[in-house]
Design a protein around this motif. Sequence first.
Motif, short mmCIF file in Angstrom:
data_model
loop_
_atom_site.label_atom_id
_atom_site.label_comp_id
_atom_site.label_asym_id
_atom_site.label_seq_id
_atom_site.Cartn_x
_atom_site.Cartn_y
_atom_site.Cartn_z
N HIS A 13 0.85 -1.18 0.00
CA HIS A 13 0.00 0.00 0.00
C HIS A 13 0.89 1.24 0.00
O HIS A 13 1.79 1.37 0.84
CB HIS A 13 -0.91 0.02 1.23
N ALA A 14 0.66 2.13 -0.94
CA ALA A 14 1.45 3.36 -1.02
C ALA A 14 0.53 4.55 -1.24
O ALA A 14 -0.42 4.48 -2.03
CB ALA A 14 2.47 3.26 -2.16
N GLU A 15 0.81 5.62 -0.53
CA GLU A 15 0.04 6.85 -0.68
C GLU A 15 0.98 7.99 -1.08
O GLU A 15 2.08 8.09 -0.57
CB GLU A 15 -0.67 7.21 0.63
N TYR A 16 0.52 8.80 -2.00
CA TYR A 16 1.29 9.98 -2.39
C TYR A 16 0.33 11.06 -2.86
O TYR A 16 -0.79 10.79 -3.29
CB TYR A 16 2.29 9.65 -3.49
N GLU A 17 0.75 12.30 -2.73
CA GLU A 17 -0.07 13.44 -3.11
C GLU A 17 0.19 13.76 -4.58
O GLU A 17 1.27 14.20 -4.95
CB GLU A 17 0.29 14.66 -2.25
N GLU A 18 -0.81 13.51 -5.43
CA GLU A 18 -0.62 13.68 -6.86
C GLU A 18 -0.22 15.10 -7.23
O GLU A 18 0.54 15.31 -8.18
CB GLU A 18 -1.90 13.28 -7.60
N SER A 19 -0.73 16.07 -6.51
CA SER A 19 -0.42 17.46 -6.84
C SER A 19 1.04 17.81 -6.61
O SER A 19 1.54 18.81 -7.15
CB SER A 19 -1.32 18.40 -6.01
N LEU A 29 4.08 6.59 -11.96
CA LEU A 29 3.34 6.30 -10.74
C LEU A 29 1.98 5.67 -11.05
O LEU A 29 1.58 4.70 -10.41
CB LEU A 29 3.15 7.58 -9.93
N SER A 30 1.28 6.21 -12.04
CA SER A 30 -0.05 5.69 -12.35
C SER A 30 -0.01 4.28 -12.92
O SER A 30 -0.97 3.53 -12.79
CB SER A 30 -0.76 6.63 -13.34
N PHE A 35 5.87 1.87 -7.47
CA PHE A 35 5.71 1.20 -6.18
C PHE A 35 5.18 -0.22 -6.31
O PHE A 35 4.90 -0.86 -5.30
CB PHE A 35 4.75 2.01 -5.29
N GLY A 36 5.00 -0.69 -7.53
CA GLY A 36 4.35 -1.98 -7.75
C GLY A 36 5.27 -3.18 -7.63
O GLY A 36 6.45 -3.08 -7.29
N ALA A 37 4.70 -4.34 -7.94
CA ALA A 37 5.40 -5.61 -7.74
C ALA A 37 6.64 -5.75 -8.61
O ALA A 37 7.63 -6.35 -8.20
CB ALA A 37 4.44 -6.77 -8.04
N GLN A 38 6.61 -5.18 -9.82
CA GLN A 38 7.76 -5.32 -10.71
C GLN A 38 9.02 -4.76 -10.08
O GLN A 38 10.09 -5.38 -10.11
CB GLN A 38 7.50 -4.60 -12.04
N ARG A 39 8.91 -3.57 -9.49
CA ARG A 39 10.08 -2.96 -8.85
C ARG A 39 10.52 -3.75 -7.63
O ARG A 39 11.70 -3.99 -7.43
CB ARG A 39 9.76 -1.51 -8.46
N TRP A 40 9.55 -4.17 -6.80
CA TRP A 40 9.92 -4.88 -5.57
C TRP A 40 10.55 -6.23 -5.87
O TRP A 40 11.54 -6.62 -5.26
CB TRP A 40 8.70 -5.06 -4.68
N VAL A 41 9.99 -6.95 -6.83
CA VAL A 41 10.54 -8.27 -7.18
C VAL A 41 11.94 -8.12 -7.76
O VAL A 41 12.85 -8.89 -7.43
CB VAL A 41 9.61 -9.00 -8.16
N ALA A 42 12.14 -7.14 -8.63
CA ALA A 42 13.46 -6.91 -9.22
C ALA A 42 14.48 -6.55 -8.14
O ALA A 42 15.62 -7.04 -8.15
CB ALA A 42 13.38 -5.81 -10.27
#
Length: 267
Positions: A13-19, A29-30, A35-42
């Motif tokens: 779960h990741a939160e960020y302010e789009e503005s 980001l979108s 922050f998704g699985a591809q980056r974490w797995v790599a």
Amino acid sequence: MPNGYSKVTWVEHAEYEESQVHQLYCPLLSSGMAFGAQRWVATLQCQCECLAILMSSTVPTRDHTGITAGGRRNMLKLAQRITDNFYAGVCVSSVHKWNKLNVGHVDEDVRVMTRKSVDILSNGGPMQEMSHIAKGQDHGNCVSLLLASAMNSNQSSMLILQETCIDAAGLLVVSAPVDIPAMHVAMNGGDSTYVALLPSGFAIVPDGPPGSRGGPTSMGGSLLSVAFQILVNSLPTAKVTVESVETVNNLISCTVQKIKAAFQCES
């Protein structure tokens, strides 16, 4: 699992302010690549390969220094410190913030973060690879100890520790000048915590998923982040001068142009 392997379900779960996100990074980001699985797995795969080398009785290397096994492990640990310090240096926090500068002849959006730090830096001169330690199966994942030869009689030779990482999530090249006596102690298996590090480098990540620009077969573009951490004054009360800002701005511009030329980028 029945085959002896383990199955891991990871929910991030990741939160960020789009503005607050620069428009160049919005597609990244979108798409979930940031922050998704591809980056974490790599990242996990690279880290597992590095840990396997650290725990191994033999560390694959080629060098001209006669470095000990303990010294090679110290180099890998120092490389991890370099990467951690690099990311800490470019990330905004409540303690260290980026401030926009409008000084001198710098017309671009240049922001600076100042810290109290002690280290040294060398710029220019021929480089010789003294040691090369593989960190994984990909030849681009390695730690190198480089010797920067003096360009003239007024300069002295310097050792530079460099780490390069490449995976499905992107590319990272970080290096830092190291004190020669302290590095000799670390390379002989001694305590490496006293090696001072002030890393600089660059990171390249995709600007979105494949096909996000120019159709489903397009590979899109890349986002380049360059950071230099340079000791301009040893006094903790010193202020950033116009000359220092212009020097760093020219250095970054020159570096970006060289990176673009190396990758044969037109824009």
